[in-house]
Structures are given as C-alpha cells and as structure tokens.
Write a protein that holds these residues in place. Structure first.
Motif, PDB file in Angstrom:
ATOM      1  N   TRP A  26      20.490  -1.236   8.835  1.00 59.17           N
ATOM      2  CA  TRP A  26      21.799  -0.782   9.307  1.00 59.17           C
ATOM      3  C   TRP A  26      22.217  -1.490  10.589  1.00 59.17           C
ATOM      4  O   TRP A  26      23.414  -1.757  10.810  1.00 59.17           O
ATOM      5  CB  TRP A  26      21.822   0.731   9.510  1.00 59.17           C
ATOM      6  CG  TRP A  26      20.931   1.257  10.598  1.00 59.17           C
ATOM      7  CD1 TRP A  26      19.667   1.762  10.465  1.00 59.17           C
ATOM      8  CD2 TRP A  26      21.237   1.337  12.001  1.00 59.17           C
ATOM      9  NE1 TRP A  26      19.152   2.150  11.679  1.00 59.17           N
ATOM     10  CE2 TRP A  26      20.108   1.899  12.643  1.00 59.17           C
ATOM     11  CE3 TRP A  26      22.350   0.998  12.771  1.00 59.17           C
ATOM     12  CZ2 TRP A  26      20.047   2.120  14.021  1.00 59.17           C
ATOM     13  CZ3 TRP A  26      22.302   1.212  14.149  1.00 59.17           C
ATOM     14  CH2 TRP A  26      21.170   1.771  14.751  1.00 59.17           C
ATOM     15  N   LEU A  27      21.239  -1.824  11.450  1.00 59.86           N
ATOM     16  CA  LEU A  27      21.553  -2.511  12.694  1.00 59.86           C
ATOM     17  C   LEU A  27      21.895  -3.978  12.436  1.00 59.86           C
ATOM     18  O   LEU A  27      22.817  -4.530  13.046  1.00 59.86           O
ATOM     19  CB  LEU A  27      20.380  -2.394  13.667  1.00 59.86           C
ATOM     20  CG  LEU A  27      20.564  -3.029  15.047  1.00 59.86           C
ATOM     21  CD1 LEU A  27      21.869  -2.554  15.696  1.00 59.86           C
ATOM     22  CD2 LEU A  27      19.373  -2.710  15.951  1.00 59.86           C
ATOM     23  N   THR A  28      21.158  -4.607  11.524  1.00 55.19           N
ATOM     24  CA  THR A  28      21.476  -5.985  11.153  1.00 55.19           C
ATOM     25  C   THR A  28      22.894  -6.075  10.609  1.00 55.19           C
ATOM     26  O   THR A  28      23.669  -6.967  10.975  1.00 55.19           O
ATOM     27  CB  THR A  28      20.481  -6.500  10.093  1.00 55.19           C
ATOM     28  OG1 THR A  28      19.153  -6.445  10.631  1.00 55.19           O
ATOM     29  CG2 THR A  28      20.807  -7.936   9.694  1.00 55.19           C
ATOM     30  N   TYR A 130      25.167   7.500  17.450  1.00 51.54           N
ATOM     31  CA  TYR A 130      25.939   7.328  18.682  1.00 51.54           C
ATOM     32  C   TYR A 130      26.299   5.882  19.013  1.00 51.54           C
ATOM     33  O   TYR A 130      27.308   5.639  19.686  1.00 51.54           O
ATOM     34  CB  TYR A 130      25.150   7.925  19.863  1.00 51.54           C
ATOM     35  CG  TYR A 130      24.980   9.417  19.768  1.00 51.54           C
ATOM     36  CD1 TYR A 130      26.028  10.270  20.108  1.00 51.54           C
ATOM     37  CD2 TYR A 130      23.786   9.980  19.316  1.00 51.54           C
ATOM     38  CE1 TYR A 130      25.885  11.653  20.025  1.00 51.54           C
ATOM     39  CE2 TYR A 130      23.643  11.356  19.231  1.00 51.54           C
ATOM     40  CZ  TYR A 130      24.690  12.186  19.585  1.00 51.54           C
ATOM     41  OH  TYR A 130      24.561  13.551  19.488  1.00 51.54           O
ATOM     42  N   LEU A 131      25.505   4.935  18.579  1.00 51.50           N
ATOM     43  CA  LEU A 131      25.694   3.535  18.980  1.00 51.50           C
ATOM     44  C   LEU A 131      27.079   3.024  18.576  1.00 51.50           C
ATOM     45  O   LEU A 131      27.479   3.139  17.422  1.00 51.50           O
ATOM     46  CB  LEU A 131      24.598   2.675  18.344  1.00 51.50           C
ATOM     47  CG  LEU A 131      24.580   1.195  18.724  1.00 51.50           C
ATOM     48  CD1 LEU A 131      24.282   1.027  20.214  1.00 51.50           C
ATOM     49  CD2 LEU A 131      23.553   0.433  17.876  1.00 51.50           C
ATOM     50  N   HIS A 132      27.801   2.455  19.538  1.00 53.61           N
ATOM     51  CA  HIS A 132      29.138   1.863  19.334  1.00 53.61           C
ATOM     52  C   HIS A 132      30.181   2.888  18.887  1.00 53.61           C
ATOM     53  O   HIS A 132      31.155   2.525  18.225  1.00 53.61           O
ATOM     54  CB  HIS A 132      29.086   0.719  18.312  1.00 53.61           C
ATOM     55  CG  HIS A 132      28.078  -0.328  18.597  1.00 53.61           C
ATOM     56  ND1 HIS A 132      27.908  -0.880  19.850  1.00 53.61           N
ATOM     57  CD2 HIS A 132      27.168  -0.943  17.791  1.00 53.61           C
ATOM     58  CE1 HIS A 132      26.935  -1.786  19.807  1.00 53.61           C
ATOM     59  NE2 HIS A 132      26.474  -1.829  18.579  1.00 53.61           N
ATOM     60  N   HIS A 146      29.664  -8.093  22.169  1.00 53.58           N
ATOM     61  CA  HIS A 146      28.560  -7.270  22.664  1.00 53.58           C
ATOM     62  C   HIS A 146      27.847  -6.561  21.514  1.00 53.58           C
ATOM     63  O   HIS A 146      26.610  -6.554  21.453  1.00 53.58           O
ATOM     64  CB  HIS A 146      29.044  -6.232  23.670  1.00 53.58           C
ATOM     65  CG  HIS A 146      27.975  -5.273  24.067  1.00 53.58           C
ATOM     66  ND1 HIS A 146      27.072  -5.541  25.073  1.00 53.58           N
ATOM     67  CD2 HIS A 146      27.609  -4.067  23.551  1.00 53.58           C
ATOM     68  CE1 HIS A 146      26.209  -4.547  25.159  1.00 53.58           C
ATOM     69  NE2 HIS A 146      26.514  -3.633  24.248  1.00 53.58           N
ATOM     70  N   ALA A 147      28.607  -5.958  20.612  1.00 53.73           N
ATOM     71  CA  ALA A 147      27.998  -5.241  19.486  1.00 53.73           C
ATOM     72  C   ALA A 147      27.165  -6.171  18.620  1.00 53.73           C
ATOM     73  O   ALA A 147      26.193  -5.746  17.992  1.00 53.73           O
ATOM     74  CB  ALA A 147      29.078  -4.573  18.652  1.00 53.73           C
ATOM     75  N   ALA A 148      27.528  -7.446  18.583  1.00 54.78           N
ATOM     76  CA  ALA A 148      26.772  -8.417  17.790  1.00 54.78           C
ATOM     77  C   ALA A 148      25.523  -8.914  18.512  1.00 54.78           C
ATOM     78  O   ALA A 148      24.469  -9.108  17.892  1.00 54.78           O
ATOM     79  CB  ALA A 148      27.665  -9.607  17.444  1.00 54.78           C
TER      80      ALA A 148
END
Length: 433
Positions: A26-28, A130-132, A146-148
C-alpha cells in the motif's frame, strides 16, 4: 495550465526501490501515485512571493536500503539532549536511524514512538489510517513530491487516557546532500491523552544545495492535549519547505511552538483545523532573518467547531537584506458559533535594507463569533532604548534586551531546557551578538 516538472526519479525506479526496501504494498502504491501527481500539479502560490523563481531542483537521490541502528548519538547533537535521560529519543542522520529508544514504562502503556518507516511495516493499518490525510498528496507539487519521496520521520501514538509527562524528542541531522532528506512526522493522540513532542532540525557544513521538503501531521482526538515544539536550523545552502498541520476534535488542544532559525530561504505553513466543538489552538512562532534570506511564514487556524478558540503570535526580526512575508489567517466557517480567533504578527527590522510584511487576514462566515488581529512592522523603539540607557546600560546592551523581550513569548515556552538554550544561542548568533 500544468507546470512542466523534471521529476527527481522515474516512477518504475521509485516503485522498485520501495519494494526492495521492504515497504508494504500500500505504501509503494501511495508513493508511485504521488510521483505521478507531482508531474501534473503546480507549485503552491504564496502571498507576495513566487516559488517558481526559487532553485528547487536539489532533492537528492532516493535512498536504497536502510542503515543499521548504531545507538550512538553523533557528537554534533549531544549538546541538544540529556544523555542520562535519553530513553525517549530518536536521532536520525540523513534519513537513517542512528538512535531510537522508548522507556519501558511508556511502551507498557501502549505508546508507540519509532521512525515512520518501521511503523509502516509493524503498525501498517494504523499508519495507513492517518498518513497523508491532513496534508494530502494532491494539494500541490511540493506535497505530491513529499508523499512520493519522504524518508525517515517519526510515528508517535498515544493511547486513550495515557498522559505522557516527559517530552519525547527527535533530532534530524542533515550532513549529506546526495540523499533525499524529507522526514514525515505523524502524531496521533487518542481521547483524553496528553503528550509533548519536541524536534530539532540541524545541518552540517556542506557547500552543495539541497531542498528539505517536510511534513508534520498531528491528530488530536476528543479531550486530548498535544504540545509540539520545533526548531529549524539549516545552513545557507538548504532551502527549507515545511507543512505542519493538526486536526483537533471536540475539546482537544494543540499548542505549536516554532523557532525558524534557518540561514537559507524558507517557507512554512503551520495550520490548525479546529473541527471539534470546544477545540483549541495556540501557535507561537519566532523567526530571525539575515543576509539575503527570503522567508514566507503562514500561521493559520480554520474553525469548524462551535466555541472553538485560536490564538496566534508571530515575531520576526529581520537584519541586513532579509525579506519576510508573515501571514496570519483566521478562517471561521459557517456554523462555528461562539468561535474566537485572535492573532498578532509583528516584524522588527534592524536594517534599512531589510523588508518585512505582516498580513493579518480574517475570513468570517458566521455572525456569532469573536475575531481580532494586530500587526506591526517597524524598527526598534528609540524611547525604549533611551530609557534603558538612562539606567546605565549601553546602547548595544539595550538593543539586545529589547530584541530578546520581543522574542520572549516563544523562547520562554520551549519545553526542554537544552532546546531553549540552543534557541537563545541561535538568536544571539543570527543577530551578530
């Protein structure tokens, strides 16, 4: 019209690097989508300052792999911590963890205090929630980048009804411009909890340019209290870009204490979203500009909740040819009855070539509220100087006392003695005293 952007990394490369670093799927996916957005979005539009004229091409290279935690605090940061009480401390160097420790007492209460990359693997569902979400990737080109590209950073989670009495501290050291430096902070304070978080950004002596593109997201649940203190002290070759944002629920409170002590160009936004009834935000910001610095600082509160309150105090001292745009924005939305928003922006100029612009802005969409602002831009008051000199104090000492008194509302509120002393020393150094 979209801004043409040369991305610092290819999408496939970022995707493979994320997977090779052991990040969850999911983070990738989050990273790759954000990078694609960065190629489509424009830079944020700042008040009276154009970011497209800045040199923002120095993001460094995406880090591959992670260094092992040495548990050795670098000598350059030891003066900022009490090593006999370093049980609640995270130290990162160029995005890598070099020291991380949480007291067994807090861990037994369910407190999580670790680097964000570890948290994404070990507490994935919680981080993903919560992230982003306070600072969204699709807001502008900088938030998308930044998110990338973010690395390092901190995840702090305080369970319901847990009050953390000792400040938790992070130190971010930048002394290698080859690697991307973009820490991301996520703090979650559950209902009726309390915590103080303190971080410090410092840099080594390097001549290459680099951009710090950072984000801090704070989530304050019902009745919780969060104090967030931060000092930024990057050298002249670092451009500092930072979004700080909190979301505050019913009867929750956020206190921001910010020291902007960089030597290079800087942009920051410190925003509280008061979505709950009875929510509270108190923001204190100081900045000292010197040389040819360009500074743009925005402090903002958006009121949604009934009987919500915000207080903002910004103090900036400008010397030499420094330029500062200081924005204070209070937004009271329709339905936020009984809300109260107060703000003060003051700029003190120590040189005829320095420039300061204080912009108080009230945006009110509800009748039954209170709101006020005060702003001033000027030089040191000669009457104050003459009064102090009449008591036997030299002009230099008198000017110093007036400046310190001007900045005192923030410096005195720093919750760690070492950090308070450091901030005082930085003020003295930037003022050439």
């Amino acid at each position: 019209m979209s801004t043409q952007t040369i991305l610092p990394v290819e999408v496939d490369t970022l995707k493979n690097t994320s997977a090779n670093n052991g990040e969850p799927a999911w983070l990738t996916e989050s990273r790759t989508k954000a990078l694609q957005l960065a190629g489509e979005l424009e830079l944020p539009k700042l008040e009276k300052m154009k970011l497209d004229r800045w040199d923002l091409g120095h993001f460094g290279n995406v880090r591959e792999g992670r260094s092992e935690v040495s548990q050795q605090v670098p000598d350059s940061v030891k003066s900022l911590v009490n090593m006999t009480e370093a049980s609640n401390l995270i130290v990162q160097r160029n995005g890598d963890i070099v020291f991380s420790q949480l007291s067994s007492d807090l861990a037994s209460k369910g407190v999580i205090f670790t680097d964000l990359e570890t948290a994404a693997r070990e507490h994935g569902d919680l981080v993903k929630q919560y992230l982003h979400t306070a600072v969204k990737a699709d807001e502008n080109q900088l938030t998308a980048l930044h998110a990338a590209l973010w690395n390092g950073g901190v995840f702090l989670y305080v369970p319901k009804n847990v009050e953390v009495e000792i400040p938790l501290q992070s130190i971010f050291l930048l002394d290698d411009t080859k690697t991307t430096f973009a820490p991301h902070i996520v703090i979650v304070a559950e209902a009726n909890s309390a915590v103080t978080y303190v971080d410090n950004y410092i840099s080594g002596d390097y001549s290459d340019k680099i951009v710090h593109n950072g984000v801090a997201e704070v989530f304050v649940k019902a009745g919780a209290k969060v104090r967030f203190a931060t000092v930024h002290n990057f050298n002249v070759n670092t451009t500092d870009l930072i979004y700080r944002r909190s979301v505050v629920d019913n009867d929750g409170s956020i206190e921001w204490i910010v020291g902007e002590m960089n030597a290079g160009d800087s942009v920051s936004e410190t925003l509280s979203i008061l979505q709950g009834n009875g929510s509270l935000s108190d923001a204190k910001v100081i900045a000292v500009g010197s040389g040819a610095q360009k500074l743009n600082y925005t402090t903002k509160a958006v009121h949604f909740g009934k009987s919500s309150e915000s207080q903002m105090i910004t103090r900036a001292v400008m010397r030499e040819q420094a330029t500062a745009i200081i924005n204070g924005i209070t937004k009271i939305e329709k339905g936020a009855t009984k809300a109260n928003g107060e703000q003060t922006e003051k700029v003190l100029m120590l040189s005829p070539k320095a420039r300061g612009d204080a912009n108080p802005i009230l945006l009110i969409d509800e009748d039954d509220v209170k709101a006020g602002h005060a702003a001033s831009v000027g030089q040191v008051n000669p009457e104050q100087i003459y009064y102090l000199m009449s008591r036997g104090i030299t002009r230099e000492q008198a000017e110093r006392l007036v400046i310190y008194g001007f900045l005192a509302p923030v410096v005195s509120d720093i919750p760690l003695e070492q950090l308070q002393e450091q901030l005082q020393g930085l003020v003295e150094r930037k003022l050439g005293q």
